[in-house]
Scaffold this motif. Sequence first.
Motif, PDB file in Angstrom:
ATOM      1  N   GLN A   1      -1.414  47.219  20.845  1.00 29.51           N
ATOM      2  CA  GLN A   1      -0.848  46.149  21.971  1.00 29.51           C
ATOM      3  C   GLN A   1       0.371  46.233  22.280  1.00 29.51           C
ATOM      4  O   GLN A   1       0.739  46.603  22.351  1.00 29.51           O
ATOM      5  CB  GLN A   1      -1.859  45.559  22.730  1.00 29.51           C
ATOM      6  CG  GLN A   1      -1.258  44.434  23.669  1.00 29.51           C
ATOM      7  CD  GLN A   1      -2.082  43.166  23.509  1.00 29.51           C
ATOM      8  OE1 GLN A   1      -2.852  42.673  22.712  1.00 29.51           O
ATOM      9  NE2 GLN A   1      -1.905  42.434  24.403  1.00 29.51           N
ATOM     10  N   GLU A   2      -0.050  45.872  20.228  1.00 24.72           N
ATOM     11  CA  GLU A   2       1.926  45.565  20.396  1.00 24.72           C
ATOM     12  C   GLU A   2       3.047  47.102  20.230  1.00 24.72           C
ATOM     13  O   GLU A   2       4.016  46.580  21.021  1.00 24.72           O
ATOM     14  CB  GLU A   2       2.574  44.789  18.776  1.00 24.72           C
ATOM     15  CG  GLU A   2       3.977  44.610  18.499  1.00 24.72           C
ATOM     16  CD  GLU A   2       4.347  43.641  16.973  1.00 24.72           C
ATOM     17  OE1 GLU A   2       3.474  43.394  16.895  1.00 24.72           O
ATOM     18  OE2 GLU A   2       5.583  44.334  17.339  1.00 24.72           O
TER      19      GLU A   2
ATOM     20  N   GLU B   1       3.421  48.056  24.149  1.00 23.52           N
ATOM     21  CA  GLU B   1       4.012  46.763  25.143  1.00 23.52           C
ATOM     22  C   GLU B   1       5.249  46.836  24.349  1.00 23.52           C
ATOM     23  O   GLU B   1       6.516  47.555  25.290  1.00 23.52           O
ATOM     24  CB  GLU B   1       3.535  45.396  24.424  1.00 23.52           C
ATOM     25  CG  GLU B   1       2.209  44.915  25.356  1.00 23.52           C
ATOM     26  CD  GLU B   1       1.270  43.589  25.075  1.00 23.52           C
ATOM     27  OE1 GLU B   1       0.601  43.636  26.195  1.00 23.52           O
ATOM     28  OE2 GLU B   1       1.748  42.877  24.705  1.00 23.52           O
ATOM     29  N   ARG B   2       5.686  46.811  23.474  1.00 28.66           N
ATOM     30  CA  ARG B   2       7.164  46.129  22.945  1.00 28.66           C
ATOM     31  C   ARG B   2       8.029  48.200  23.624  1.00 28.66           C
ATOM     32  O   ARG B   2       8.766  47.631  24.303  1.00 28.66           O
ATOM     33  CB  ARG B   2       7.577  46.353  21.474  1.00 28.66           C
ATOM     34  CG  ARG B   2       7.128  45.148  21.792  1.00 28.66           C
ATOM     35  CD  ARG B   2       7.108  45.228  19.978  1.00 28.66           C
ATOM     36  NE  ARG B   2       8.978  45.238  19.159  1.00 28.66           N
ATOM     37  CZ  ARG B   2       8.822  45.062  17.911  1.00 28.66           C
ATOM     38  NH1 ARG B   2       7.936  44.248  16.809  1.00 28.66           N
ATOM     39  NH2 ARG B   2      10.268  45.359  17.237  1.00 28.66           N
TER      40      ARG B   2
ATOM     41  N   TYR C   1       7.338  47.976  27.948  1.00 28.75           N
ATOM     42  CA  TYR C   1       7.614  46.863  28.335  1.00 28.75           C
ATOM     43  C   TYR C   1       9.341  46.955  28.296  1.00 28.75           C
ATOM     44  O   TYR C   1       9.732  46.737  29.164  1.00 28.75           O
ATOM     45  CB  TYR C   1       7.451  45.585  28.171  1.00 28.75           C
ATOM     46  CG  TYR C   1       5.867  45.834  28.657  1.00 28.75           C
ATOM     47  CD1 TYR C   1       5.329  46.551  29.197  1.00 28.75           C
ATOM     48  CD2 TYR C   1       5.358  44.441  28.034  1.00 28.75           C
ATOM     49  CE1 TYR C   1       3.845  46.552  29.496  1.00 28.75           C
ATOM     50  CE2 TYR C   1       3.591  44.725  28.602  1.00 28.75           C
ATOM     51  CZ  TYR C   1       2.923  45.204  28.826  1.00 28.75           C
ATOM     52  OH  TYR C   1       1.253  45.076  29.803  1.00 28.75           O
TER      53      TYR C   1
ATOM     54  N   ALA D   1       4.227  49.243  35.941  1.00 33.05           N
ATOM     55  CA  ALA D   1       4.603  47.821  35.643  1.00 33.05           C
ATOM     56  C   ALA D   1       3.765  46.917  36.918  1.00 33.05           C
ATOM     57  O   ALA D   1       3.484  45.815  36.786  1.00 33.05           O
ATOM     58  CB  ALA D   1       5.826  47.538  35.901  1.00 33.05           C
TER      59      ALA D   1
ATOM     60  N   VAL E   1       0.324  46.677  35.686  1.00 33.88           N
ATOM     61  CA  VAL E   1       0.011  46.193  34.329  1.00 33.88           C
ATOM     62  C   VAL E   1       0.001  44.212  35.657  1.00 33.88           C
ATOM     63  O   VAL E   1      -0.571  43.491  34.447  1.00 33.88           O
ATOM     64  CB  VAL E   1       1.291  46.137  34.023  1.00 33.88           C
ATOM     65  CG1 VAL E   1       1.334  44.618  32.451  1.00 33.88           C
ATOM     66  CG2 VAL E   1       0.659  47.071  32.934  1.00 33.88           C
TER      67      VAL E   1
ATOM     68  N   LYS F   1       2.765  39.288  34.257  1.00 35.69           N
ATOM     69  CA  LYS F   1       2.273  40.081  32.834  1.00 35.69           C
ATOM     70  C   LYS F   1       3.484  40.237  32.393  1.00 35.69           C
ATOM     71  O   LYS F   1       3.993  40.661  30.795  1.00 35.69           O
ATOM     72  CB  LYS F   1       1.567  40.829  32.656  1.00 35.69           C
ATOM     73  CG  LYS F   1       0.617  41.925  31.869  1.00 35.69           C
ATOM     74  CD  LYS F   1      -0.031  41.030  31.046  1.00 35.69           C
ATOM     75  CE  LYS F   1      -1.089  41.040  29.615  1.00 35.69           C
ATOM     76  NZ  LYS F   1      -1.141  41.831  29.471  1.00 35.69           N
ATOM     77  N   VAL F   2       4.533  41.302  32.656  1.00 30.53           N
ATOM     78  CA  VAL F   2       5.085  42.108  31.879  1.00 30.53           C
ATOM     79  C   VAL F   2       6.059  41.212  31.530  1.00 30.53           C
ATOM     80  O   VAL F   2       7.010  41.608  30.488  1.00 30.53           O
ATOM     81  CB  VAL F   2       6.129  43.450  32.576  1.00 30.53           C
ATOM     82  CG1 VAL F   2       7.217  43.950  32.608  1.00 30.53           C
ATOM     83  CG2 VAL F   2       4.705  44.518  32.895  1.00 30.53           C
TER      84      VAL F   2
ATOM     85  N   ARG G   1       4.649  39.303  27.797  1.00 25.45           N
ATOM     86  CA  ARG G   1       5.024  39.363  27.179  1.00 25.45           C
ATOM     87  C   ARG G   1       6.548  40.021  26.893  1.00 25.45           C
ATOM     88  O   ARG G   1       6.656  39.802  25.393  1.00 25.45           O
ATOM     89  CB  ARG G   1       4.738  41.426  27.521  1.00 25.45           C
ATOM     90  CG  ARG G   1       2.981  40.912  27.227  1.00 25.45           C
ATOM     91  CD  ARG G   1       2.233  40.178  26.924  1.00 25.45           C
ATOM     92  NE  ARG G   1       1.974  40.823  25.759  1.00 25.45           N
ATOM     93  CZ  ARG G   1       1.637  39.383  24.436  1.00 25.45           C
ATOM     94  NH1 ARG G   1       1.720  38.256  24.547  1.00 25.45           N
ATOM     95  NH2 ARG G   1       1.447  40.300  23.660  1.00 25.45           N
TER      96      ARG G   1
ATOM     97  N   TYR H   1       7.842  38.482  23.093  1.00 24.97           N
ATOM     98  CA  TYR H   1       8.558  39.958  21.883  1.00 24.97           C
ATOM     99  C   TYR H   1      10.607  38.831  21.860  1.00 24.97           C
ATOM    100  O   TYR H   1      10.448  38.770  20.373  1.00 24.97           O
ATOM    101  CB  TYR H   1       8.179  41.069  22.530  1.00 24.97           C
ATOM    102  CG  TYR H   1       6.828  41.472  22.441  1.00 24.97           C
ATOM    103  CD1 TYR H   1       6.458  40.802  21.109  1.00 24.97           C
ATOM    104  CD2 TYR H   1       6.674  42.701  23.323  1.00 24.97           C
ATOM    105  CE1 TYR H   1       4.774  41.857  21.364  1.00 24.97           C
ATOM    106  CE2 TYR H   1       5.221  41.930  22.983  1.00 24.97           C
ATOM    107  CZ  TYR H   1       4.054  42.240  22.138  1.00 24.97           C
ATOM    108  OH  TYR H   1       3.167  42.794  22.086  1.00 24.97           O
TER     109      TYR H   1
END
Length: 718
Positions: A612-613, A616-617, A620, A662, A665, A669-670, A673, A677
């Motif tokens: 997931q990380e 997402e990183r 996103y 996006a 999702v 949420k974007v 997250r 980070y």
Amino acid sequence: MALYSRVSGSVGMITLQNPPVNALSAAVRQGIVDMMHRALSEPEVKSVVICGQNGKFCGGADIREFGAKMTGPPLVPMVHLIEAASKPVVAAIEGIALGGGLELALSCHYRIAHSKARLGFPEVALGLLPGAGGTQRLPRLIGVPAALDLITTGRHVTAAEARQLGIVDEVTDLNAVDAAVKFAQSVTGKSLDARRISTYPCPRPPDLDAIFERAMQQVRRSARGAIAPGTCVQAVHAAVTLPYAKGMERERELFSLLFTSGQARALQYYFFAQRAVSRWSTANGARWDTSKPRPVRKAAVIGLGTMGRGITVSLAQAGFSVVAVETQEKQLSEAKQAVSGMLERGAKRRGVPLAHDKIKYSCSVQAVADVDLVIEAVFEDMALKKTVFQQLSAICKPGVLLCTNTSGLDIDELASQTQSPELVVGMHFFAPAHVMQLLEVVYGPRSSPEVVATAMQMGKKMGKVSVAVGNCRGFVGNRMLKPYLEQAFFLLEEGATPEQVDQVLEEFGFAMGVFKVSDLSGLDVGWKVRKADGLVSPASTGTSARIRGGSRYSPLGDLLCERGRFGQKTGRGWYQYDKPGGRVAKPDPWLHGFLEEYRAQHGLVARHIDHQEVLERCLYALINEGFQILQDGIAAGPEDIDVIYVLGYGWPRHRGGPMFYAGQVGLDKVVERLEHYQQIHPDVPGLQPCSLLRKLAASGNPAIHKWREVIQKPRSQL
Ligand SMILES: CC/C=C/CC(=O)SCCNC(=O)CCNC(=O)[C@H](O)C(C)(C)COP(=O)(O)OP(=O)(O)OC[C@H]1O[C@@H](n2cnc3c(N)ncnc32)[C@H](O)[C@@H]1OP(=O)(O)O
């Protein structure tokens, strides 16, 4: 709607009317049902012809109605009504019979096609399957292997191939509607028992299991996570294993499953996005409908490296006369040979005449004096490009469009080298330029609307999807790539491996993970740019080696380049290859050791990083840059960004594109997250959600087609 008329006394003619492609809207379906009842009830009518207005039979279900509540008669009972008719029904296929349009034709008792017509089941590209009996009738008509091919690939076939396959009964070069009327008269009164495809037994070749196994393997290999192709195989399987009525039930179940999937929504969004980008607008108000392209007959390409060769081929294949210039004799002769080979292979593959005679080669830039448009494709070096533009400005006849093929250099700086900066525009082709469908047309603050219109039209003529974008570092595609790549590098520093990052991205659906792409395109490309930007500093340890301008920087790519690891071309990069130029990426123990050493040197402790990380990183950060691009007015709308990412960067089409994704999702949420980070990595500005993203998220995650209302007046940087 559908029009009814009587032809030659005894033929009832039903004409579909729904521009531009006579799609089967609720009104058209209602019209067909009503007119069929009328034709069947009129005693004078002995046979029926179904055709489409304006030389187009039917483009299938009306995709514009997919998002709304279903009204009007459903397609399945409609096709059953036609097939069950007691009078012969003949489809007169002109132009197109696609999707539901072909299903309509297959429910008719006979099909007459014009020789220029194209037929097919493209539903798979919209995340669907032919849901009005197409998966049950086609294998009964043409056999399982051919039906699987057509339904799972969505490819269109010509009338000639359709005739060969047995889809159509007759092909004519003359008027297909007239031919269908004649044909309808000739079959009046004949028994229709053998003409109803649903009653045919489905052929069962002896190696049936192997055929389906192969088809499944094939779709798994190419689908990259898209569910429609495999579901199409299952639906055809039902045609073989179940009686028709049960097969139809199975088709309906599978269709519903796909129809309600996020993938179908994404693919349908993408279908319209790709068409929306042709209605371009620029930050300074120029528009597709008010800007007239200039005529271009003869074009020139300067610089015959990989890109210049591909561009030359694209131009010649599109029918332009081309002057291809390379100043070094040896390179010119190599390029000539390479271009000839590409043209020959292209002609063979596409069955079109060779375009050799379209190209004149020259060692002298003076040869471009009489062309209408020049595409400069020399090395990505501002000083060199400036010199070429100065030369071109002096040599070319007045009014010539000067285009630069650059992946990110400043168009305005180049324009300022010429006497007519309004005639300068960027044309960012993607490698290989004769294959890749995407073209970024980059307008500078001084590019005239008609110059943008001309470049957009040139792209279209070359078979590209042209997207107009504003001038900034990296334009749209490469600008968004930067934070994505940056995150991938940071993940390696923190404990991931290239294989792990790539696997996550490939499972998401990218054709290739970021490190494999980097190896393919060459690590030295980015290194050169970073050197020019003054980012590459002599090897040092400690935190300062990983900070540039107060922000986090990873020198990993630079360190690999210093060791001569440029990727596939040197046989070593983020992966190892069996030889320089090798294609198969294998994990490299040396690289793993190098990463461990690097982390130790910089006091970094490797940690477990989950799927997931990684996702997402990387994604996103890229998406956030996309919103910044919208905010800056560099792209006119989210569709432009999505088309660029799908066609140019391997973003999986069934996920719509980064901006659509996006929205799926959830923008809130974007934001959440990214903030998460950012807290952990405060030295990475790319993780700070941009204000447009925040604004959209705060306004309740509106549907993507409403974003433009929130973006309103972009604050253009141009
Ligand atoms: C149970 C029922 C299940 C049914 C399944 C289906 O039938 S799904 C639909 C299957 N049909 C298709 O997928 C066809 C899609 N269209 C195309 O492939 C192409 O548009 C075309 C028909 C080959 C024409 O191509 P061309 O390049 O000539 O023009 P455009 O692509 O620019 O299209 C012109 C405009 O027509 C609109 N349009 C096309 N097809 C449809 C459609 N099926 N429904 C609604 N609208 C359609 C297209 O959007 C263009 O209009 P714009 O205003 O420019 O967007």
